[in-house]
Scaffold this motif. Structure first.
Motif, PDB file in Angstrom:
ATOM      1  N   VAL A  66      38.070 -32.999  51.209  1.00 55.07           N
ATOM      2  CA  VAL A  66      37.341 -32.745  51.997  1.00 55.07           C
ATOM      3  C   VAL A  66      36.620 -31.370  51.474  1.00 55.07           C
ATOM      4  N   ILE A  67      35.204 -31.286  51.724  1.00 55.38           N
ATOM      5  CA  ILE A  67      34.412 -30.279  50.869  1.00 55.38           C
ATOM      6  C   ILE A  67      33.708 -29.481  52.251  1.00 55.38           C
ATOM      7  N   PHE A  68      34.138 -28.350  52.354  1.00 54.43           N
ATOM      8  CA  PHE A  68      33.553 -27.614  53.512  1.00 54.43           C
ATOM      9  C   PHE A  68      32.329 -26.778  53.055  1.00 54.43           C
ATOM     10  N   THR A  69      31.287 -26.565  54.131  1.00 50.38           N
ATOM     11  CA  THR A  69      30.023 -25.846  53.684  1.00 50.38           C
ATOM     12  C   THR A  69      30.001 -24.798  54.743  1.00 50.38           C
ATOM     13  N   ARG A  70      28.978 -23.845  54.821  1.00 47.44           N
ATOM     14  CA  ARG A  70      28.800 -23.025  55.822  1.00 47.44           C
ATOM     15  C   ARG A  70      28.034 -23.515  57.105  1.00 47.44           C
ATOM     16  N   THR A  71      26.984 -24.213  56.473  1.00 46.15           N
ATOM     17  CA  THR A  71      25.980 -24.702  57.506  1.00 46.15           C
ATOM     18  C   THR A  71      25.834 -26.162  57.486  1.00 46.15           C
ATOM     19  N   LYS A  72      25.183 -26.518  58.643  1.00 44.18           N
ATOM     20  CA  LYS A  72      24.939 -28.182  58.945  1.00 44.18           C
ATOM     21  C   LYS A  72      23.941 -28.457  58.055  1.00 44.18           C
ATOM     22  N   ARG A  73      23.108 -27.718  57.704  1.00 48.09           N
ATOM     23  CA  ARG A  73      22.026 -28.238  56.485  1.00 48.09           C
ATOM     24  C   ARG A  73      22.521 -28.315  55.193  1.00 48.09           C
ATOM     25  N   ALA A  74      23.281 -27.482  54.976  1.00 48.86           N
ATOM     26  CA  ALA A  74      23.978 -27.492  53.536  1.00 48.86           C
ATOM     27  C   ALA A  74      24.768 -28.728  53.418  1.00 48.86           C
ATOM     28  N   ALA A  75      25.528 -28.840  54.603  1.00 43.69           N
ATOM     29  CA  ALA A  75      26.597 -30.264  54.527  1.00 43.69           C
ATOM     30  C   ALA A  75      25.886 -31.546  54.282  1.00 43.69           C
ATOM     31  N   GLN A  76      24.598 -31.682  55.196  1.00 38.64           N
ATOM     32  CA  GLN A  76      23.822 -32.904  54.900  1.00 38.64           C
ATOM     33  C   GLN A  76      23.231 -32.902  53.482  1.00 38.64           C
ATOM     34  N   ARG A  77      22.670 -31.840  52.744  1.00 35.34           N
ATOM     35  CA  ARG A  77      22.074 -31.965  51.508  1.00 35.34           C
ATOM     36  C   ARG A  77      23.194 -32.304  50.445  1.00 35.34           C
ATOM     37  N   LEU A  78      24.507 -31.670  50.730  1.00 34.93           N
ATOM     38  CA  LEU A  78      25.509 -32.177  49.669  1.00 34.93           C
ATOM     39  C   LEU A  78      25.907 -33.678  50.050  1.00 34.93           C
ATOM     40  N   VAL A  79      25.940 -34.062  51.212  1.00 22.92           N
ATOM     41  CA  VAL A  79      26.136 -35.601  51.412  1.00 22.92           C
ATOM     42  C   VAL A  79      25.173 -36.427  50.390  1.00 22.92           C
ATOM     43  N   ASP A  80      23.765 -36.051  50.735  1.00 22.73           N
ATOM     44  CA  ASP A  80      22.902 -36.690  49.956  1.00 22.73           C
ATOM     45  C   ASP A  80      22.837 -36.592  48.617  1.00 22.73           C
ATOM     46  N   GLU A  81      23.157 -35.397  48.219  1.00 22.92           N
ATOM     47  CA  GLU A  81      23.294 -35.358  46.730  1.00 22.92           C
ATOM     48  C   GLU A  81      24.352 -36.103  46.060  1.00 22.92           C
ATOM     49  N   LEU A  82      25.531 -35.981  46.478  1.00 20.27           N
ATOM     50  CA  LEU A  82      26.708 -36.452  46.077  1.00 20.27           C
ATOM     51  C   LEU A  82      26.466 -38.103  46.074  1.00 20.27           C
ATOM     52  N   GLY A  83      25.897 -38.500  47.253  1.00 20.86           N
ATOM     53  CA  GLY A  83      25.590 -40.059  47.164  1.00 20.86           C
ATOM     54  C   GLY A  83      24.694 -40.504  46.323  1.00 20.86           C
ATOM     55  N   ASP A  84      23.849 -39.784  46.084  1.00 17.85           N
ATOM     56  CA  ASP A  84      22.728 -40.179  45.007  1.00 17.85           C
ATOM     57  C   ASP A  84      23.551 -40.049  43.587  1.00 17.85           C
ATOM     58  N   ARG A  85      24.752 -39.286  43.279  1.00 12.71           N
ATOM     59  CA  ARG A  85      25.383 -39.362  42.133  1.00 12.71           C
ATOM     60  C   ARG A  85      26.419 -40.243  42.037  1.00 12.71           C
ATOM     61  N   GLY A  86      26.605 -41.256  43.153  1.00 15.66           N
ATOM     62  CA  GLY A  86      27.239 -42.445  42.923  1.00 15.66           C
ATOM     63  C   GLY A  86      28.585 -42.328  43.756  1.00 15.66           C
ATOM     64  N   PHE A  87      28.892 -40.986  44.290  1.00 15.37           N
ATOM     65  CA  PHE A  87      30.099 -40.989  45.226  1.00 15.37           C
ATOM     66  C   PHE A  87      30.260 -41.715  46.550  1.00 15.37           C
ATOM     67  N   ASN A  88      31.321 -41.803  47.021  1.00 10.67           N
ATOM     68  CA  ASN A  88      31.400 -42.629  48.225  1.00 10.67           C
ATOM     69  C   ASN A  88      31.609 -41.575  49.351  1.00 10.67           C
ATOM     70  N   VAL A  89      30.733 -40.950  50.058  1.00 10.67           N
ATOM     71  CA  VAL A  89      30.677 -39.748  50.633  1.00 10.67           C
ATOM     72  C   VAL A  89      30.353 -39.798  52.123  1.00 10.67           C
ATOM     73  N   GLY A  90      30.978 -39.143  52.944  1.00 12.91           N
ATOM     74  CA  GLY A  90      30.468 -39.039  54.580  1.00 12.91           C
ATOM     75  C   GLY A  90      30.347 -37.900  54.932  1.00 12.91           C
ATOM     76  N   GLY A  91      29.816 -37.635  56.100  1.00 10.50           N
ATOM     77  CA  GLY A  91      29.743 -36.054  56.608  1.00 10.50           C
ATOM     78  C   GLY A  91      30.099 -35.888  58.227  1.00 10.50           C
ATOM     79  N   VAL A  92      30.420 -34.899  58.325  1.00  9.81           N
ATOM     80  CA  VAL A  92      31.055 -34.395  59.791  1.00  9.81           C
ATOM     81  C   VAL A  92      30.256 -33.109  60.004  1.00  9.81           C
TER      82      VAL A  92
END
Length: 495
Positions: free
Chosen positions: A247-273
């Protein structure tokens, strides 16, 4: 460990727990269940992930009996939607061998299904304050016969400003009731709330004397990291040996979605809440994480209390929490049910003051976080990352480009556009590129052969108001645009 049978728990509940491999009680359950079963008001205080849900859930289900009458007899109030889903699922397990029905009442979902479950006679309601009050005001939820009342994660209720709503709810439930309050921390306003609405409660603190403020089975790693390097560091941590769900925690919802997109682009199996997602999306993402379909979940603090997954091995604070309580709740997503876990926290340079307060409150003894980059050797040794690991599992897809042999040579005209480059000679010709200028006015073609620049005949380089040329002899823009509009026969328009 104590068996549930030794605590006076009914056999059907014991069998339901055993079907999920749960056979022994945790300390908070061992201390609260024998008190709550006879009807004693209880304040249960224990660190997150230590089994508080079954600590209050078992007495509630057992006290209602095997076949309770239709209608709301028990109310469990929780601060967040994610926690409502988690508590609902746990109570579904406890009632699986009984006729008791459970319904979850929370926002972000359609009213119809929740109202139908209430009309069908659900006896246990798990809900968030806003939706509970809403349905109650519409006279669709009758709480007047609720004799079992539980406040779960009461300190989070305080943080989210729900104490006024809690007082309204207590005015709607039965005045003769059995009340339980559970929380990881016990700030002053929560103690005052307990004094107002509970009758001689017994305060249970389920902690080990040598454990300290943080769970002993969680390894805490603190790094001072640069914001531009965090994603690379995270991607390498995700490839550590033995890493399970994370579980990765971010402070803002925008930062959360950006990190979901970034890790997905790097090939990781990632979801967001996070808050920008619809409730259905959040529930699907959480369900996929619990089922193991995704092994990395990026979340904001709204989900911190609802992630009840036993096999989370790593928690990463991409941004530092605001205070020590939030830190404990984030870190408590790992090391659950007696397992070990790792909590990694990144501290930005501008957030060092926040870390100083958390370090002092939790007695970490690390006033200066270790300066860390993705190439730092201690990163690999601290977190058991294989040497040579890079921050990408798959190569990002490249834009579609034609095979090199199919591309037009420099200077050749594409079928869909102008000449690419007129500066170089034709490839392989050995001669300078020929240039041609077409002028539409009288149909004349002025050309320069073998590279000689084309020049307009004398007298045709000025605009006399009669022709189509500008002062430089070139066609007007409108005529240039019409040059390519030809009828099916191929003759120029107007020819």
């Amino acid at each position: 460990m104590t068996a549930f049978s030794d605590l006076g728990v009914d056999q059907d509940i014991i069998e339901a727990l055993a079907s999920k491999g749960i056979e022994s009680a945790f300390p908070i359950q061992e201390q609260t269940i024998p008190l709550a079963l006879p009807g004693q008001d209880v304040i249960g205080q224990a660190k997150t992930g230590t089994g508080k849900t079954f600590g209050f859930g078992i007495p509630v289900v057992q006290r209602l009996g095997l076949t309770p009458e239709p209608g709301v007899k028990a109310l469990i109030v929780v601060p967040t939607r994610e926690l409502a889903v988690q508590v609902y699922e746990d109570l579904q397990l406890l009632t699986s061998n009984r006729s008791t029905t459970v319904v979850a009442i929370y926002g972000g979902k359609a009213y119809e299904g929740q109202i139908e479950a209430l009309k069908a006679g659900a006896q246990i309601v798990v809900g968030t304050p806003g939706r509970l009050i809403d349905l109650s005001n519409q006279r669709l939820l009758d709480l007047s016969h609720a004799t079992e009342v539980v406040l779960d994660e009461a300190d989070k209720m305080l943080d989210l400003g729900f104490l006024a709503d809690i007082e309204k709810i207590f005015q709607k439930v039965s005045q003769t009731r059995h009340t339980q309050l559970f929380s990881a921390t016990m700030p002053g306003p929560i103690v005052a709330l307990a004094r107002r609405f509970m009758t001689n409660p017994i305060h249970i603190r389920a902690t080990d004397p040598d454990e300290g403020l943080t769970q002993a089975n969680i390894k805490h790693v603190i790094y001072r990291a640069h914001s531009l390097d965090k994603d690379e560091v995270v991607a390498r941590i995700l490839q550590a040996e033995g890493r399970g769900k994370t579980v990765i925690f971010t402070r803002t919802k925008r930062a959360a979605q950006r990190l979901v997109d970034e890790l997905g682009d790097r090939g990781f199996n990632v979801g967001g809440v996070h808050g920008d997602m619809g409730q259905e999306q959040r529930e699907r993402s959480m369900a996929a994480f619990k089922a193991g379909k995704v092994d990395v979940l990026v979340a904001t603090d709204v989900a911190a209390r609802g992630i009840d997954v036993d096999d989370v091995t790593h928690v990463i604070n991409h941004t530092i929490p605001d205070d020590d309580k939030t830190y404990l709740h984030r870190a408590g997503r790992t090391g659950r049910a007696g397992r070990t876990g790792i909590a990694v926290t990144f501290v930005d340079w501008e957030d060092l003051h926040k870390w100083a307060l958390i370090n002092r409150a939790l007695d970490f003894g690390q006033p200066e976080p270790t300066e860390t980059y993705s190439s730092s050797p201690h990163l690999y040794s601290d977190l058991n990352i294989p040497a040579g690991t890079k921050g990408r599992l798959t190569t990002a897809p490249k834009a579609d480009r034609p095979p090199r042999g199919d591309r037009p040579a420099r200077g050749e005209r594409r079928s869909d556009g102008p000449v690419r480059n007129d500066r170089r000679a034709g490839e392989g010709s050995g001669e300078p590129r020929q240039r041609t200028r077409h002028r539409r006015g009288e149909g004349d073609v002025v050309a320069a052969e073998h590279g000689a620049p084309a020049e307009a005949p004398e007298g045709q380089g000025t605009h006399d108001g009669q022709g189509a040329e500008h002062h430089d002899g070139k066609p007007a823009p409108a005529r240039r645009r019409r040059r390519h509009r030809r009828p099916a026969g191929g003759a120029p328009t107007g020819a």
